[in-house]
Design a protein around this motif. Structure first.
Motif, PDB file in Angstrom:
ATOM      1  N   THR A   3       0.855   7.136 -14.080  1.00 42.70           N
ATOM      2  CA  THR A   3       2.501   6.623 -14.648  1.00 42.70           C
ATOM      3  C   THR A   3       2.843   5.057 -14.002  1.00 42.70           C
ATOM      4  O   THR A   3       1.921   4.986 -12.842  1.00 42.70           O
ATOM      5  N   ASP A   4       3.531   4.548 -14.274  1.00 46.24           N
ATOM      6  CA  ASP A   4       3.965   3.150 -13.663  1.00 46.24           C
ATOM      7  C   ASP A   4       4.441   3.482 -12.163  1.00 46.24           C
ATOM      8  O   ASP A   4       3.973   2.723 -11.446  1.00 46.24           O
ATOM      9  N   LYS A   5       5.044   4.724 -11.974  1.00 49.11           N
ATOM     10  CA  LYS A   5       5.505   4.953 -10.473  1.00 49.11           C
ATOM     11  C   LYS A   5       4.088   5.172  -9.772  1.00 49.11           C
ATOM     12  O   LYS A   5       4.119   4.459  -8.500  1.00 49.11           O
ATOM     13  N   LEU A   6       3.207   5.707 -10.144  1.00 49.45           N
ATOM     14  CA  LEU A   6       2.076   5.867  -9.350  1.00 49.45           C
ATOM     15  C   LEU A   6       1.012   4.991  -9.286  1.00 49.45           C
ATOM     16  O   LEU A   6       0.671   4.489  -8.427  1.00 49.45           O
ATOM     17  N   ARG A   7       1.073   3.974 -10.343  1.00 47.12           N
ATOM     18  CA  ARG A   7       0.362   2.822 -10.438  1.00 47.12           C
ATOM     19  C   ARG A   7       0.771   1.922  -9.349  1.00 47.12           C
ATOM     20  O   ARG A   7       0.082   1.244  -8.639  1.00 47.12           O
ATOM     21  N   THR A   8       2.236   1.630  -9.293  1.00 45.99           N
ATOM     22  CA  THR A   8       2.851   0.664  -8.244  1.00 45.99           C
ATOM     23  C   THR A   8       2.592   1.354  -6.904  1.00 45.99           C
ATOM     24  O   THR A   8       2.212   0.539  -6.020  1.00 45.99           O
ATOM     25  N   ALA A   9       2.627   2.670  -6.498  1.00 48.33           N
ATOM     26  CA  ALA A   9       2.538   3.128  -5.311  1.00 48.33           C
ATOM     27  C   ALA A   9       0.979   2.965  -4.941  1.00 48.33           C
ATOM     28  O   ALA A   9       0.660   2.601  -3.699  1.00 48.33           O
ATOM     29  N   MET A  10      -0.015   3.234  -5.826  1.00 48.60           N
ATOM     30  CA  MET A  10      -1.423   3.226  -5.342  1.00 48.60           C
ATOM     31  C   MET A  10      -1.706   1.578  -5.092  1.00 48.60           C
ATOM     32  O   MET A  10      -2.370   1.367  -3.988  1.00 48.60           O
ATOM     33  N   ASN A  11      -1.190   0.485  -5.840  1.00 46.73           N
ATOM     34  CA  ASN A  11      -1.381  -0.853  -5.525  1.00 46.73           C
ATOM     35  C   ASN A  11      -0.736  -1.249  -4.234  1.00 46.73           C
ATOM     36  O   ASN A  11      -1.320  -1.978  -3.432  1.00 46.73           O
ATOM     37  N   LYS A  12       0.405  -0.705  -3.951  1.00 46.08           N
ATOM     38  CA  LYS A  12       1.129  -0.869  -2.747  1.00 46.08           C
ATOM     39  C   LYS A  12       0.133  -0.227  -1.771  1.00 46.08           C
ATOM     40  O   LYS A  12      -0.051  -1.077  -0.549  1.00 46.08           O
ATOM     41  N   GLN A  13      -0.638   0.908  -1.726  1.00 45.81           N
ATOM     42  CA  GLN A  13      -1.425   1.448  -0.448  1.00 45.81           C
ATOM     43  C   GLN A  13      -2.462   0.483  -0.535  1.00 45.81           C
ATOM     44  O   GLN A  13      -3.075   0.275   0.469  1.00 45.81           O
ATOM     45  N   LEU A  14      -3.140   0.039  -1.581  1.00 45.72           N
ATOM     46  CA  LEU A  14      -4.401  -0.848  -1.578  1.00 45.72           C
ATOM     47  C   LEU A  14      -3.851  -2.015  -0.700  1.00 45.72           C
ATOM     48  O   LEU A  14      -4.672  -2.496   0.371  1.00 45.72           O
ATOM     49  N   ASN A  15      -2.638  -2.495  -0.831  1.00 42.51           N
ATOM     50  CA  ASN A  15      -2.393  -3.831  -0.009  1.00 42.51           C
ATOM     51  C   ASN A  15      -2.139  -3.167   1.431  1.00 42.51           C
ATOM     52  O   ASN A  15      -2.412  -3.827   2.264  1.00 42.51           O
ATOM     53  N   ASN A  16      -1.725  -2.097   1.658  1.00 44.22           N
ATOM     54  CA  ASN A  16      -1.409  -1.692   3.049  1.00 44.22           C
ATOM     55  C   ASN A  16      -2.704  -1.466   3.666  1.00 44.22           C
ATOM     56  O   ASN A  16      -2.979  -1.908   4.859  1.00 44.22           O
ATOM     57  N   GLU A  17      -3.730  -0.960   2.829  1.00 43.12           N
ATOM     58  CA  GLU A  17      -4.994  -0.897   3.620  1.00 43.12           C
ATOM     59  C   GLU A  17      -5.968  -2.257   4.118  1.00 43.12           C
ATOM     60  O   GLU A  17      -6.297  -2.546   5.014  1.00 43.12           O
ATOM     61  N   PHE A  18      -5.232  -3.407   2.990  1.00 48.04           N
ATOM     62  CA  PHE A  18      -5.811  -4.713   3.445  1.00 48.04           C
ATOM     63  C   PHE A  18      -5.267  -5.107   4.701  1.00 48.04           C
ATOM     64  O   PHE A  18      -5.791  -5.654   5.466  1.00 48.04           O
ATOM     65  N   TYR A  19      -3.783  -4.723   4.806  1.00 46.77           N
ATOM     66  CA  TYR A  19      -2.971  -5.302   6.042  1.00 46.77           C
ATOM     67  C   TYR A  19      -3.734  -4.653   7.320  1.00 46.77           C
ATOM     68  O   TYR A  19      -4.015  -5.118   8.398  1.00 46.77           O
ATOM     69  N   SER A  20      -4.190  -3.196   7.173  1.00 43.61           N
ATOM     70  CA  SER A  20      -4.827  -2.356   8.299  1.00 43.61           C
ATOM     71  C   SER A  20      -5.891  -3.445   8.792  1.00 43.61           C
ATOM     72  O   SER A  20      -6.227  -3.720   9.946  1.00 43.61           O
ATOM     73  N   ALA A  21      -6.875  -3.679   7.795  1.00 45.77           N
ATOM     74  CA  ALA A  21      -7.954  -4.555   7.971  1.00 45.77           C
ATOM     75  C   ALA A  21      -7.787  -5.658   8.798  1.00 45.77           C
ATOM     76  O   ALA A  21      -8.287  -6.117   9.884  1.00 45.77           O
ATOM     77  N   TYR A  22      -6.635  -6.389   8.310  1.00 43.82           N
ATOM     78  CA  TYR A  22      -6.251  -7.668   8.945  1.00 43.82           C
ATOM     79  C   TYR A  22      -5.749  -7.386  10.318  1.00 43.82           C
ATOM     80  O   TYR A  22      -6.293  -8.111  11.370  1.00 43.82           O
ATOM     81  N   LEU A  23      -5.082  -6.559  10.638  1.00 41.52           N
ATOM     82  CA  LEU A  23      -4.600  -6.110  11.685  1.00 41.52           C
ATOM     83  C   LEU A  23      -5.667  -5.919  12.809  1.00 41.52           C
ATOM     84  O   LEU A  23      -5.862  -6.424  13.848  1.00 41.52           O
ATOM     85  N   TYR A  24      -6.571  -5.181  12.443  1.00 46.57           N
ATOM     86  CA  TYR A  24      -7.674  -4.730  13.276  1.00 46.57           C
ATOM     87  C   TYR A  24      -8.640  -5.940  13.419  1.00 46.57           C
ATOM     88  O   TYR A  24      -9.330  -6.218  14.779  1.00 46.57           O
ATOM     89  N   LEU A  25      -8.764  -6.786  12.607  1.00 46.09           N
ATOM     90  CA  LEU A  25      -9.496  -8.275  13.017  1.00 46.09           C
ATOM     91  C   LEU A  25      -8.883  -9.056  13.824  1.00 46.09           C
ATOM     92  O   LEU A  25      -9.524  -9.459  14.666  1.00 46.09           O
ATOM     93  N   SER A  26      -7.622  -9.073  13.730  1.00 46.31           N
ATOM     94  CA  SER A  26      -6.786  -9.855  14.772  1.00 46.31           C
ATOM     95  C   SER A  26      -6.877  -9.162  16.189  1.00 46.31           C
ATOM     96  O   SER A  26      -7.232  -9.831  17.117  1.00 46.31           O
ATOM     97  N   MET A  27      -7.038  -7.689  16.308  1.00 48.04           N
ATOM     98  CA  MET A  27      -7.061  -7.107  17.323  1.00 48.04           C
ATOM     99  C   MET A  27      -8.523  -7.304  18.040  1.00 48.04           C
ATOM    100  O   MET A  27      -8.637  -7.535  19.245  1.00 48.04           O
ATOM    101  N   SER A  28      -9.604  -7.213  17.298  1.00 53.06           N
ATOM    102  CA  SER A  28     -10.716  -7.555  17.640  1.00 53.06           C
ATOM    103  C   SER A  28     -11.029  -8.809  18.201  1.00 53.06           C
ATOM    104  O   SER A  28     -11.585  -9.249  19.530  1.00 53.06           O
ATOM    105  N   SER A  29     -10.320  -9.997  17.608  1.00 49.17           N
ATOM    106  CA  SER A  29     -10.332 -11.265  18.116  1.00 49.17           C
ATOM    107  C   SER A  29      -9.865 -11.249  19.383  1.00 49.17           C
ATOM    108  O   SER A  29     -10.307 -11.839  20.274  1.00 49.17           O
ATOM    109  N   TYR A  30      -8.575 -10.704  19.662  1.00 50.88           N
ATOM    110  CA  TYR A  30      -7.861 -10.845  20.971  1.00 50.88           C
ATOM    111  C   TYR A  30      -8.576 -10.209  22.049  1.00 50.88           C
ATOM    112  O   TYR A  30      -8.685 -10.834  22.898  1.00 50.88           O
ATOM    113  N   ALA A  31      -8.981  -8.963  21.692  1.00 50.92           N
ATOM    114  CA  ALA A  31      -9.905  -8.216  22.616  1.00 50.92           C
ATOM    115  C   ALA A  31     -10.976  -9.121  23.046  1.00 50.92           C
ATOM    116  O   ALA A  31     -11.475  -9.157  24.421  1.00 50.92           O
TER     117      ALA A  31
END
Length: 173
Positions: A3-31
């Motif tokens: 459904t459009d609602k689920l498609r939007t939510a799944m795409n949002k979660q995909l982008n949330n996962e990209f942010y997670s990766a980005y966050l941990y890459l930043s933490m890796s650099s800082y550590a």
């Protein structure tokens, strides 16, 4: 089909996962920049795992005949007060991801999309492990306190973490 609602939510979660990766890459650099090479390794492995999560969502969305909609990824913080601060932020972040996965799972059920509901079960289980790992490390860091020798010992332990990609021929891949 989504459904459009689920498609939007799944795409949002995909982008949330990209942010997670980005966050941990930043933490890796800082550590690494403060001499905690083991912690840098731990966060880099976490980054790799999050990229696998991204690609799981990417492949699943595409398998449903839907175009992935990549959104802008916000810049993560690049400085932290301490290793304890980093892991407390990690736990808080993972708790937010857990809430998001739970909301997606509820939405899949309400939309009667059983394929998506089954797909999300792997993430539900994964989030329990993510939060447990973070709480365990936070507990150790609290026990260590200001003890430099204890911090170096934990850093050595964190250095032992290895990225193990999931098998390509399983539902978890």
């Amino acid at each position: 089909m989504f459904t459009d609602k689920l498609r939007t939510a799944m795409n949002k979660q995909l982008n949330n996962e990209f942010y997670s990766a980005y966050l941990y890459l930043s933490m890796s650099s800082y550590a690494g920049s403060i001499g905690l090479k083991g912690a840098a390794n731990w966060f880099y492995v976490q980054y790799q795992e999050e990229m696998v999560h991204c690609m799981k969502f990417f492949a699943f969305i595409n398998s449903r005949g839907v175009n992935v909609e990549l959104g802008q990824v916000a810049a993560p913080p690049s400085k932290f007060k301490s290793l304890l601060d980093m892991f407390q932020k990690t736990l808080k972040h993972e708790e937010g991801i857990t809430a998001s996965i739970n909301d997606l799972t509820d939405l899949a059920l309400s939309e009667k999309d059983h394929a998506t509901h089954i797909f999300l079960q792997w993430f539900v289980t994964e989030q329990v492990e993510e939060e447990e790992n973070d709480r365990d490390i936070i507990g150790k860091l609290k026990l260590i306190g200001d003890n430099g020798q204890g911090l170096l010992q934990l850093d050595t332990e964190l250095a032992a973490r290895v990225f193990v990609p999931p098998p390509a021929n399983t539902a978890a891949a």
